[in-house]
Design a protein around this motif. Structure first.
Motif, mmCIF file in Angstrom:
data_model
loop_
_atom_site.group_PDB
_atom_site.id
_atom_site.type_symbol
_atom_site.label_atom_id
_atom_site.label_comp_id
_atom_site.label_asym_id
_atom_site.label_seq_id
_atom_site.Cartn_x
_atom_site.Cartn_y
_atom_site.Cartn_z
ATOM 1 N N TRP A 50 0.812 -1.214 0.000
ATOM 2 C CA TRP A 50 0.000 0.000 0.000
ATOM 3 C C TRP A 50 0.845 1.263 0.000
ATOM 4 C CZ3 TRP A 50 -4.598 1.551 -1.420
ATOM 5 C CH2 TRP A 50 -5.561 0.558 -1.658
ATOM 6 N N ASP A 138 -1.663 -4.914 4.282
ATOM 7 C CA ASP A 138 -0.342 -4.279 4.093
ATOM 8 C C ASP A 138 0.773 -5.328 3.997
ATOM 9 O OD1 ASP A 138 -0.316 -2.875 7.529
ATOM 10 O OD2 ASP A 138 -0.992 -4.816 6.746
ATOM 11 N N TRP A 425 -8.348 3.694 1.657
ATOM 12 C CA TRP A 425 -7.806 2.989 0.498
ATOM 13 C C TRP A 425 -7.791 3.851 -0.757
ATOM 14 C CZ3 TRP A 425 -5.138 -0.211 3.017
ATOM 15 C CH2 TRP A 425 -5.619 -0.863 4.146
#
Ligand SMILES: N=[N+]=NCCCCNC(=O)[C@@H]1[C@H]2[C@H](O)[C@@H](O)[C@H](O)[C@@H](CO)[C@@H]12
Length: 465
Positions: A50, A138, A425
């Motif tokens: 991420w 993650d 996100w």
């Protein structure tokens, strides 16, 4: 005894609703590491997919990243005080794999373990049960460079990471969740690329899902070996109830396809030891690289199912049979209400899915591990933030939980998503789910009307029990 100091906002106290929940029902709030912690370059943390995805132009709204987020990494005292103020009895958080094993496998980062050790101890000191999620998306970047969840080895690396964390925290974490929403990791991350790592290969989604499930199954016994006997272990799945918009045969057919794609794809291997009949054909894809014994590992017995639910899917069947992941959801429904994410507000869906899942699968206990709504909250710098639509959303979905309980569903707790506004996100900070507002320019926390409402509900519940 009324422990809640008078809130600046007087909300209607739903004492009747509070009374519908059984003694020892757990009331919590949920977050996730990449969405709230920030401090992505601190104390030995490695990079995650991420970090890479949000740094890639065009992937996340206005280039937002989790570099600072809600700066929770530096605000554990303040944020756990907020949880006490809200009257939470539990807090669901996730552990960042890249803080613990920066390369994904191999060397352990002691400072990473120290952070979660301190968080868990602080929670316990303040009378809040720690619910730890081991993987909330993650993935350490080096593992992705080696194929990520397309690589079977990642499943084994996850089990090794799980053991490291459980060895350190296992004596104090109240309940463990292996994965958060592997459906999102697999389909959004590897299938259509709207989430990290941004791959667009539908067969890849099938293969990644299998390795995520394998990682889950390998992690369960490794976890149980490190924690006191009887410590509950579960998994959190997004469960999206699918309804037909009419009585046509095509609609009934497509509802089944959409349910397999949205829910049974994961529920069946975990609780029945097999993928849904005909699912891969309905996706026009090959089965994943299943090896001998995989499904037995994946269906390791669990103590609870964590259900995340936000909305429902309404399907109007097509003449031609569609692929399972392309069943047509119905266009905006007259008189329906939607959240800022464009998700229909349909609380009956939560009641129905809880009843159906408890009937159809041997889930043991259930927790609602996420439920909540994004609305375009604004702050004028004052003491209060009115979010009546979120109050209404939470009241209606908690009423659905009460109805499910009254139908005998073994629902043991509810975690509102989310404790505070955070990195949503691909939507970045543009979407606010918190019952506490975060002013990102100052990192000031302001409890919203919904936060005070939730605190009053929990206080009323405590006064009843
Ligand atoms: N079929 N189908 N569709 C499912 C569509 C994805 C739904 N999004 C979620 O469930 C994510 C979950 C996540 O845990 C959390 O980290 C996110 O912040 C929330 C809010 O977005 C929810």
């Amino acid at each position: 005894m009324d422990i809640t100091p008078k809130a600046p906002i007087q909300t209607q106290v739903d004492t009747d609703l509070a009374r519908r929940f059984p003694p020892r029902f757990l009331w919590g709030a949920a977050t996730a590491s990449y969405q709230i912690e920030g401090a992505v370059h601190e104390d030995g943390r490695g990079s995650s997919i991420w970090d890479d995805f949000s740094a890639t132009p065009g992937k996340v709204f206005e280039g937002h990243t989790g570099e600072v987020a809600a700066d929770h990494y530096h605000r554990v005292e303040e944020d756990t005080d907020l949880m006490v103020r809200l009257g939470l009895s539990a807090y669901r958080f996730s552990i960042a794999w890249p803080r613990i094993v920066p390369e994904g496998r191999g060397a352990i980062n002691p400072a990473g373990l120290d952070f979660y050790d301190r968080l868990v101890d602080t929670l316990l000191e303040k009378g809040i049960q720690p619910f730890a999620t081991l993987y909330h998306w993650d993935l350490p970047s080096p593992l992705e460079r080696a194929g990520g969840w397309l690589n079977r080895e990642t499943a084994y690396a996850f089990a090794d990471y799980t053991e490291i964390v459980a060895r350190r925290l296992g004596d104090r974490v109240a309940s463990w969740i292996t994965l958060n929403e592997p459906w999102c990791s697999a389909y959004l991350g590897y299938g259509i690329g709207v989430h990290a790592p941004g791959r667009t290969d539908r067969q890849g989604a099938i293969d990644a899902a299998h390795h995520l499930l394998l990682g889950h199954g390998l992690a369960v016994p490794r976890l149980r070996a490190q924690v006191p006997a009887g410590t509950p272990v579960g998994i959190t799945l997004i469960v999206n109830p699918v309804y037909g918009a009419d009585e046509r045969a095509e609609t009934a057919r497509d509802v089944k396809l959409a349910h397999a794609f949205s829910n049974a794809w994961f529920l069946d291997p975990i609780y029945r030891g097999s993928y849904p009949e005909g699912f891969f054909e309905a996706m026009a894809l090959n089965p994943p690289p299943i090896q001998e014994g995989d499904l037995e590992i994946i269906s390791a017995p669990l103590d609870f199912l964590g259900v995340n639910n936000y909305s429902r899917t309404l399907i109007r069947g097509a003449q031609e049979q569609p692929l399972a992941d392309s069943c047509q959801a119905v266009a905006p429904i007259p008189n329906a209400c939607y959240t800022d994410m464009g998700w229909e507000i349909y609380p009956h869906g939560l009641r129905d899915l809880l009843v159906n899942v408890a009937r159809d699968y041997p889930v043991g206990n259930i927790y609602v591990t996420e439920n909540g709504a994004a609305f375009p909250d604004t702050w004028d710098g004052g003491e209060t933030i009115n979010d009546p639509r979120r109050v209404s959303y939470l009241r209606s979905y908690l009423t659905a939980c009460a109805e499910a309980l009254e139908q005998g569903v073994p629902l043991r707790g509810y975690f509102v998503w989310s404790l505070m506004d955070n990195f949503e996100w691909a939507e970045g900070y543009a979407k606010r789910f918190g019952i506490v507002y975060v002013d990102y320019s100052t990192q000031r926390r302001i409890i919203k009307e919904s936060g005070y409402w939730y605190a009053e509900l929990l206080n009323a519940f405590n006064n009843n029990n």
